[in-house]
Design a protein around this motif. Structure first.
Motif, PDB file in Angstrom:
ATOM      1  N   ARG A   1       0.850  -1.187   0.000  1.00 51.83           N
ATOM      2  CA  ARG A   1       0.000   0.000   0.000  1.00 51.83           C
ATOM      3  C   ARG A   1       0.882   1.232   0.000  1.00 51.83           C
ATOM      4  O   ARG A   1       1.895   1.279   0.720  1.00 51.83           O
ATOM      5  N   GLN A   2       0.483   2.229  -0.781  1.00 49.45           N
ATOM      6  CA  GLN A   2       1.281   3.443  -0.877  1.00 49.45           C
ATOM      7  C   GLN A   2       0.401   4.640  -1.201  1.00 49.45           C
ATOM      8  O   GLN A   2      -0.534   4.552  -2.000  1.00 49.45           O
ATOM      9  N   ARG A   3       0.722   5.751  -0.582  1.00 53.37           N
ATOM     10  CA  ARG A   3       0.125   7.033  -0.957  1.00 53.37           C
ATOM     11  C   ARG A   3       1.211   7.806  -1.697  1.00 53.37           C
ATOM     12  O   ARG A   3       2.090   8.406  -1.073  1.00 53.37           O
TER      13      ARG A   3
ATOM     14  N   GLY B   1      -4.066  13.064  -2.188  1.00 51.37           N
ATOM     15  CA  GLY B   1      -4.619  12.051  -3.077  1.00 51.37           C
ATOM     16  C   GLY B   1      -4.928  10.771  -2.333  1.00 51.37           C
ATOM     17  O   GLY B   1      -4.754  10.663  -1.113  1.00 51.37           O
ATOM     18  N   PHE B   2      -5.384   9.771  -3.086  1.00 52.29           N
ATOM     19  CA  PHE B   2      -5.799   8.511  -2.500  1.00 52.29           C
ATOM     20  C   PHE B   2      -4.620   7.565  -2.308  1.00 52.29           C
ATOM     21  O   PHE B   2      -3.606   7.645  -3.007  1.00 52.29           O
ATOM     22  N   GLU B   3      -4.784   6.657  -1.361  1.00 49.95           N
ATOM     23  CA  GLU B   3      -3.834   5.563  -1.194  1.00 49.95           C
ATOM     24  C   GLU B   3      -4.106   4.511  -2.267  1.00 49.95           C
ATOM     25  O   GLU B   3      -5.250   4.269  -2.644  1.00 49.95           O
TER      26      GLU B   3
ATOM     27  N   VAL C   1      -4.734  -3.708  -8.741  1.00 54.44           N
ATOM     28  CA  VAL C   1      -4.382  -2.342  -8.353  1.00 54.44           C
ATOM     29  C   VAL C   1      -5.671  -1.605  -7.966  1.00 54.44           C
ATOM     30  O   VAL C   1      -6.528  -1.363  -8.805  1.00 54.44           O
ATOM     31  N   ASP C   2      -5.775  -1.256  -6.691  1.00 51.84           N
ATOM     32  CA  ASP C   2      -6.974  -0.598  -6.168  1.00 51.84           C
ATOM     33  C   ASP C   2      -6.613   0.836  -5.797  1.00 51.84           C
ATOM     34  O   ASP C   2      -5.888   1.085  -4.832  1.00 51.84           O
ATOM     35  N   SER C   3      -7.108   1.791  -6.585  1.00 48.72           N
ATOM     36  CA  SER C   3      -6.829   3.209  -6.334  1.00 48.72           C
ATOM     37  C   SER C   3      -7.996   3.905  -5.648  1.00 48.72           C
ATOM     38  O   SER C   3      -8.116   5.127  -5.722  1.00 48.72           O
ATOM     39  N   THR C   4      -8.863   3.157  -4.996  1.00 47.54           N
ATOM     40  CA  THR C   4     -10.057   3.638  -4.300  1.00 47.54           C
ATOM     41  C   THR C   4     -11.174   3.989  -5.282  1.00 47.54           C
ATOM     42  O   THR C   4     -12.321   3.569  -5.111  1.00 47.54           O
ATOM     43  N   ARG C   5     -10.846   4.742  -6.319  1.00 48.35           N
ATOM     44  CA  ARG C   5     -11.867   5.115  -7.298  1.00 48.35           C
ATOM     45  C   ARG C   5     -12.155   3.991  -8.287  1.00 48.35           C
ATOM     46  O   ARG C   5     -13.246   3.889  -8.830  1.00 48.35           O
ATOM     47  N   LYS C   6     -11.156   3.141  -8.546  1.00 41.91           N
ATOM     48  CA  LYS C   6     -11.353   2.028  -9.466  1.00 41.91           C
ATOM     49  C   LYS C   6     -10.370   0.919  -9.128  1.00 41.91           C
ATOM     50  O   LYS C   6      -9.367   1.130  -8.439  1.00 41.91           O
ATOM     51  N   VAL C   7     -10.680  -0.271  -9.630  1.00 43.36           N
ATOM     52  CA  VAL C   7      -9.827  -1.436  -9.420  1.00 43.36           C
ATOM     53  C   VAL C   7      -9.425  -1.985 -10.784  1.00 43.36           C
ATOM     54  O   VAL C   7     -10.281  -2.279 -11.620  1.00 43.36           O
TER      55      VAL C   7
ATOM     56  N   ASN D   1       8.839   2.895  -2.361  1.00 41.76           N
ATOM     57  CA  ASN D   1       8.926   2.494  -0.957  1.00 41.76           C
ATOM     58  C   ASN D   1       8.488   3.592   0.006  1.00 41.76           C
ATOM     59  O   ASN D   1       8.413   3.366   1.214  1.00 41.76           O
ATOM     60  N   LEU D   2       8.203   4.787  -0.520  1.00 44.05           N
ATOM     61  CA  LEU D   2       7.809   5.903   0.332  1.00 44.05           C
ATOM     62  C   LEU D   2       6.324   6.186   0.194  1.00 44.05           C
ATOM     63  O   LEU D   2       5.772   6.122  -0.904  1.00 44.05           O
ATOM     64  N   SER D   3       5.689   6.508   1.305  1.00 44.13           N
ATOM     65  CA  SER D   3       4.258   6.823   1.301  1.00 44.13           C
ATOM     66  C   SER D   3       4.037   8.100   2.106  1.00 44.13           C
ATOM     67  O   SER D   3       4.496   8.214   3.248  1.00 44.13           O
TER      68      SER D   3
END
Length: 203
Positions: free
Chosen positions: A19-21, A26-28, A40-46, A87-89
């Protein structure tokens, strides 16, 4: 008398995930391996990406303006699209999370799954050759200009200006060296995960 059925314990481990922001605002985004598919789940779509469609995996050193320990993995698909995560969120506008061990574990599982799904996939490290050549050239010219500035200040006897030049040169070298050295283009073996560009390997 009826007896309640005991639930069957599920000992299967959860699928590898990350998981990454990627931006301060914006969304995680979450990434999960389900067999030969990357979800890949970007909250708005999968999106569901077949790993057999991954043509290239690229690892790079990509520091942010907050952390110098940023790394990214990019997947290039057969349709030309790319998927990039690191690797950064971001937690806020000024704060970031780092989970190198979790990042390395997920990238290693992903690389192995891609190698199995598409044995013809290409694994590379660093920037593309032309971009890396431009980066190395600009970095070298910048350091040479600072060296010229410092030398001229010394010849003119302006020691405070020369000291400023030395400090700027040292700071620039400290930032530029890993950017150039770690991003030097190189070919990798199928499924290889380089420790210098994917930190967090557990001993």
């Amino acid at each position: 008398m009826a007896r309640a059925m005991q639930p069957i314990p599920d000992d299967d481990p959860p699928p590898p995930s990350w998981r990454q922001r990627p931006r301060p605002v914006g969304f995680e985004i979450s990434y999960a391996l389900e067999g030969d598919t990357l979800v890949v789940d970007s909250t708005r779509k999968v999106d569901r990406v077949r790993l057999s469609a991954v043509e290239q995996v690229r690892y790079t050193y990509a520091p942010s303006n907050v952390s110098s320990k940023g790394f990214k993995t990019q997947l290039r698909l057969s349709d030309g699209k790319t998927i990039t995560f690191g690797n950064l969120s971001w937690r806020s506008l000024t704060d970031m999370d780092r989970d190198d061990a979790g990042y390395h574990a997920f990238v290693s599982a992903l690389a192995a799954a891609i190698a199995q799904a598409n044995p013809r996939a290409r694994f590379v490290a660093g920037k593309p050759p032309l971009l890396w050549g431009a980066l190395a050239t600009v970095s070298a010219l910048s350091l040479l200009m600072l060296a010229f500035f410092t030398g001229r200040a010394l010849l003119q006897g302006t020691h405070s200006t020369a000291l400023l030049g030395l400090l700027l040169a040292a700071a620039s070298y400290w930032q530029v060296k890993p950017m150039v050295m770690l991003n030097k283009p190189r070919e990798l073996a199928l499924g290889e995960v380089p420790d210098d560009l994917v930190p967090g390997r557990r001993a």
